[in-house]
Design a protein around this motif. Structure first.
Motif, PDB file in Angstrom:
ATOM      1  N   SER A  23      21.897  31.129   1.489  1.00  0.00           N
ATOM      2  CA  SER A  23      21.249  29.703   0.953  1.00  0.00           C
ATOM      3  C   SER A  23      19.941  29.760   1.712  1.00  0.00           C
ATOM      4  CB  SER A  23      22.267  28.666   1.466  1.00  0.00           C
ATOM      5  OG  SER A  23      21.446  27.260   0.687  1.00  0.00           O
ATOM      6  N   GLY A 117      29.197  20.933  -4.140  1.00  0.00           N
ATOM      7  CA  GLY A 117      28.130  19.527  -4.247  1.00  0.00           C
ATOM      8  C   GLY A 117      27.555  19.826  -5.664  1.00  0.00           C
ATOM      9  N   THR A 118      27.003  20.884  -5.736  1.00  0.00           N
ATOM     10  CA  THR A 118      26.129  21.239  -7.045  1.00  0.00           C
ATOM     11  C   THR A 118      26.711  20.907  -8.449  1.00  0.00           C
ATOM     12  OG1 THR A 118      24.611  22.539  -5.742  1.00  0.00           O
ATOM     13  CG2 THR A 118      24.547  22.912  -8.263  1.00  0.00           C
ATOM     14  N   TYR A 144      17.685  15.442  -3.024  1.00  0.00           N
ATOM     15  CA  TYR A 144      18.333  16.700  -3.511  1.00  0.00           C
ATOM     16  C   TYR A 144      19.784  16.687  -3.785  1.00  0.00           C
ATOM     17  CZ  TYR A 144      19.502  21.630  -2.975  1.00  0.00           C
ATOM     18  OH  TYR A 144      20.501  22.794  -3.531  1.00  0.00           O
ATOM     19  N   HIS A 145      19.933  17.223  -4.996  1.00  0.00           N
ATOM     20  CA  HIS A 145      21.239  16.962  -5.476  1.00  0.00           C
ATOM     21  C   HIS A 145      22.116  18.409  -6.009  1.00  0.00           C
ATOM     22  CE1 HIS A 145      20.619  12.678  -5.820  1.00  0.00           C
ATOM     23  NE2 HIS A 145      19.573  12.967  -6.442  1.00  0.00           N
ATOM     24  N   ASN A 211      17.860  14.528   2.441  1.00  0.00           N
ATOM     25  CA  ASN A 211      17.309  15.688   2.132  1.00  0.00           C
ATOM     26  C   ASN A 211      15.611  15.728   2.024  1.00  0.00           C
ATOM     27  OD1 ASN A 211      19.443  17.835   1.323  1.00  0.00           O
ATOM     28  ND2 ASN A 211      19.896  15.944   0.202  1.00  0.00           N
ATOM     29  N   ASP A 239      25.152  10.040  -5.193  1.00  0.00           N
ATOM     30  CA  ASP A 239      25.320  11.398  -4.547  1.00  0.00           C
ATOM     31  C   ASP A 239      25.542  11.091  -3.124  1.00  0.00           C
ATOM     32  OD1 ASP A 239      23.504  14.375  -4.464  1.00  0.00           O
ATOM     33  OD2 ASP A 239      25.524  13.761  -3.955  1.00  0.00           O
ATOM     34  N   LYS A 267      31.030  18.883   0.828  1.00  0.00           N
ATOM     35  CA  LYS A 267      31.039  18.843   2.501  1.00  0.00           C
ATOM     36  C   LYS A 267      32.238  18.432   3.354  1.00  0.00           C
ATOM     37  CE  LYS A 267      26.014  18.514   2.229  1.00  0.00           C
ATOM     38  NZ  LYS A 267      25.365  19.930   2.648  1.00  0.00           N
ATOM     39  N   GLU A 404      15.270  17.697   7.012  1.00  0.00           N
ATOM     40  CA  GLU A 404      16.559  17.907   6.911  1.00  0.00           C
ATOM     41  C   GLU A 404      17.253  16.525   7.855  1.00  0.00           C
ATOM     42  OE1 GLU A 404      17.573  21.284   4.306  1.00  0.00           O
ATOM     43  OE2 GLU A 404      18.652  19.504   4.951  1.00  0.00           O
TER      44      GLU A 404
HETATM   45  P1  KE4 Z   1      25.972  22.327  -2.291  1.00  0.00           P
HETATM   46  O1  KE4 Z   1      25.955  22.643  -3.705  1.00  0.00           O
HETATM   47  O2  KE4 Z   1      25.154  22.731  -1.430  1.00  0.00           O
HETATM   48  O3  KE4 Z   1      27.791  22.172  -1.908  1.00  0.00           O
HETATM   49  O4  KE4 Z   1      25.757  20.490  -2.350  1.00  0.00           O
HETATM   50  C1  KE4 Z   1      24.554  20.387  -2.886  1.00  0.00           C
HETATM   51  C2  KE4 Z   1      23.884  18.821  -2.525  1.00  0.00           C
HETATM   52  C3  KE4 Z   1      24.010  17.709  -3.415  1.00  0.00           C
HETATM   53  N1  KE4 Z   1      23.799  16.781  -2.929  1.00  0.00           N
HETATM   54  C4  KE4 Z   1      23.309  16.470  -1.624  1.00  0.00           C
HETATM   55  C5  KE4 Z   1      23.211  14.921  -1.422  1.00  0.00           C
HETATM   56  C6  KE4 Z   1      23.306  17.381  -0.797  1.00  0.00           C
HETATM   57  O5  KE4 Z   1      22.809  17.209   0.372  1.00  0.00           O
HETATM   58  C7  KE4 Z   1      23.336  18.824  -1.106  1.00  0.00           C
HETATM   59  C8  KE4 Z   1      23.314  20.045  -0.321  1.00  0.00           C
HETATM   60  N2  KE4 Z   1      22.857  19.708   0.917  1.00  0.00           N
HETATM   61  C9  KE4 Z   1      22.174  20.800   1.751  1.00  0.00           C
HETATM   62  C10 KE4 Z   1      21.585  20.275   2.761  1.00  0.00           C
HETATM   63  N3  KE4 Z   1      20.521  19.731   2.732  1.00  0.00           N
HETATM   64  C11 KE4 Z   1      23.182  22.096   1.594  1.00  0.00           C
HETATM   65  C12 KE4 Z   1      22.440  23.171   2.472  1.00  0.00           C
HETATM   66  C13 KE4 Z   1      22.104  24.303   1.741  1.00  0.00           C
HETATM   67  O6  KE4 Z   1      21.608  24.081   0.627  1.00  0.00           O
HETATM   68  O7  KE4 Z   1      22.420  25.451   2.270  1.00  0.00           O
END
Ligand code: KE4
Length: 431
Positions: A23, A117-118, A144-145, A211, A239, A267, A404
């Motif tokens: 990542s 999360g994505t 960021y999502h 983010n 989100d 998370k 961050e």
């Molecule tokens: P993941 O797909 O990384 O589990 O979640 C995406 C996501 C969705 N929504 C929010 C508000 C988020 O903060 C995130 C992911 N956060 C990042 C940190 N800024 C994860 C770290 C990374 O991408 O390695």
């Protein structure tokens, strides 16, 4: 600090994986230098392959709110793994975790478990479009999502509302249905709905942005989103992948007393194992396959190991009625301490914080706070990078970017926080 083994292992990694990481957030792009390679972690500490110890404020980018290797989570995983690792069929543990989420998050009547999360945000957007029959999605600059194609966008030419791709591989067509608006900008929200309201399927927002660094949404901003989405028949998506179970048991929705139509989680809800979730009004969630026609699926969704870790984590949180008061006290002690020593050192910073989220912003001359992406982007990134390395070499592990959020956990005790503040005091005098 000697980090020779980190360097060797990381260099090898760069020959195997793009940038030596799985990542980009871990690649130290915002601070330069070679990322630390870790071997193990316990409580609030992580230990690298050279044997150095660090007080951890990354906590795997949020999940480890109990601290690392919590015995309750480890025991639950040991018990689960002995029964098999994945069935691809219903299990009782999925009911248990789903019910805990529904009982904890006021807006969620039904929930679907996914693996990140994505996946949660991608699915929530598809659901908003499928449920309303509309195409446009509103997102906010600086939020960021996850790496969802339609959300990897930048402000376009037309008054920063029509988006354009900001990643190769995202087509203009994919970005065309995304509207970009300034975070915390009530007037811009109203203008966007006046112009596009009947076309908007949904609004996705980090109610506490994490983010661009930690930038809480103002109550007026979030209430306006709730009002405008309700008026226009579009869905409000909170989100809470980062803020969920971190700013309150019921997340920012509980904290602000605002009920979105859908909430996405990640998370903490997996306790460090891959879990994401999206949920909300039952009538909306029943539009998802197999009940409805909005398709979404996943081989490992609701996986027995991931649900075991998630259940153990939420059980530990819910068993302590003072949990979030403790987390807030830890974060406030840290933020107040850092602001105090920065003032003594004559360094202009702000440390906004909410629940277990905080960011140390090195403010520009023109700003007295960070309220949105423009003010965040004016911060002194170079000075943050110097601060980051001073702390790292003193055994304190911050997120490797000014943009961050740093995270606290229940294992950060007063003595540790006070030691970190003292280390920060020396660092601020030296940068
Ligand atoms: P993941 O797909 O990384 O589990 O979640 C995406 C996501 C969705 N929504 C929010 C508000 C988020 O903060 C995130 C992911 N956060 C990042 C940190 N800024 C994860 C770290 C990374 O991408 O390695």
């Amino acid at each position: 600090m000697n980090r020779e083994k980190s360097r060797e292992i990381f260099e090898k990694g760069t020959t195997l994986m793009p940038g030596g990481v799985n990542s980009p957030a871990r690649a130290f792009g915002g601070v330069g230098g070679t990322p630390v390679v870790f071997e193990r972690a316990k409580g609030a500490e992580m230990f690298d392959v050279d044997g150095n110890a660090y007080v951890d404020f990354v906590l795997s980018w949020g999940p480890m709110i109990l601290g690392h290797a919590d015995p309750r989570v480890c025991d639950a995983l040991r018990e689960a793994v002995a029964k098999g690792t994945s069935f691809g069929a219903p299990t009782k543990a999925e009911n248990v975790l789903a019910e805990m989420i529904i009982d904890s998050v006021p807006s969620i009547e039904k929930v679907r478990l996914v693996n990140s999360g994505t996946e949660a945000t991608m699915s929530a957007i598809r659901l908003a479009r499928g449920f309303t029959g509309r195409d446009k999605i509103v997102k906010f600059i600086g939020c960021y999502h996850g790496h969802v194609d339609s959300l990897l966008v930048a402000a376009g030419s037309a008054a920063a509302t029509l988006a354009v791709p900001n990643s190769p591989g995202v087509t203009a067509g994919t970005a065309a249905d995304t509207l970009l608006v300034e975070y915390n900008d009530v007037a811009a929200v109203r203008e966007t709905f006046a112009k596009f309201g009947s076309e908007i399927a949904g609004v996705i927002v980090e109610p506490v942005a994490g983010n661009m660094g930690c930038v809480p949404g103002t109550r007026e901003f979030l209430e306006t989103l709730r009002e405008e989405t309700r008026k226009s028949g579009s869905l409000l998506i909170f989100d809470e992948v980062m803020s969920g179970f971190r700013v309150a048991l019921g997340g920012a929705g509980e904290y602000y007393g605002i009920v979105p139509d859908l909430t996405t989680l990640g998370k903490i809800v997996g306790g460090g194992l891959p879990v994401g979730a999206y949920g909300g009004r039952a009538d909306i969630m029943d539009a998802v396959t197999p009940v409805g026609k909005v398709y979404q699926a996943g081989t490992l969704s609701g996986n027995p190991l991931a649900t075991a870790a998630g259940i153990a984590t939420l059980e530990a949180i819910r068993s302590d009625s003072e949990f979030y008061a403790k987390i807030d006290r830890i974060t406030t002690r840290l933020a107040d301490g850092i602001e105090r020593v920065a003032k003594d050192a004559g360094v202009k910073i702000a440390v906004p914080h909410i629940g277990g989220m905080a960011t140390i912003f090195f403010l520009s001359e023109q700003d007295d706070a960070v309220r949105d992406w423009p003010s965040a982007s004016r911060c002194d990134k170079a000075r943050f990078a110097k601060f980051f390395w001073k702390l790292l070499d003193s055994g304190v592990y911050l997120p490797c970017s000014q943009f961050e959020t740093m995270f606290t956990c229940i294992a950060h005790d007063d003595a540790t926080i006070d030691r970190v503040v003292s280390i920060a005091a020396d660092a601020l005098k030296a940068i």
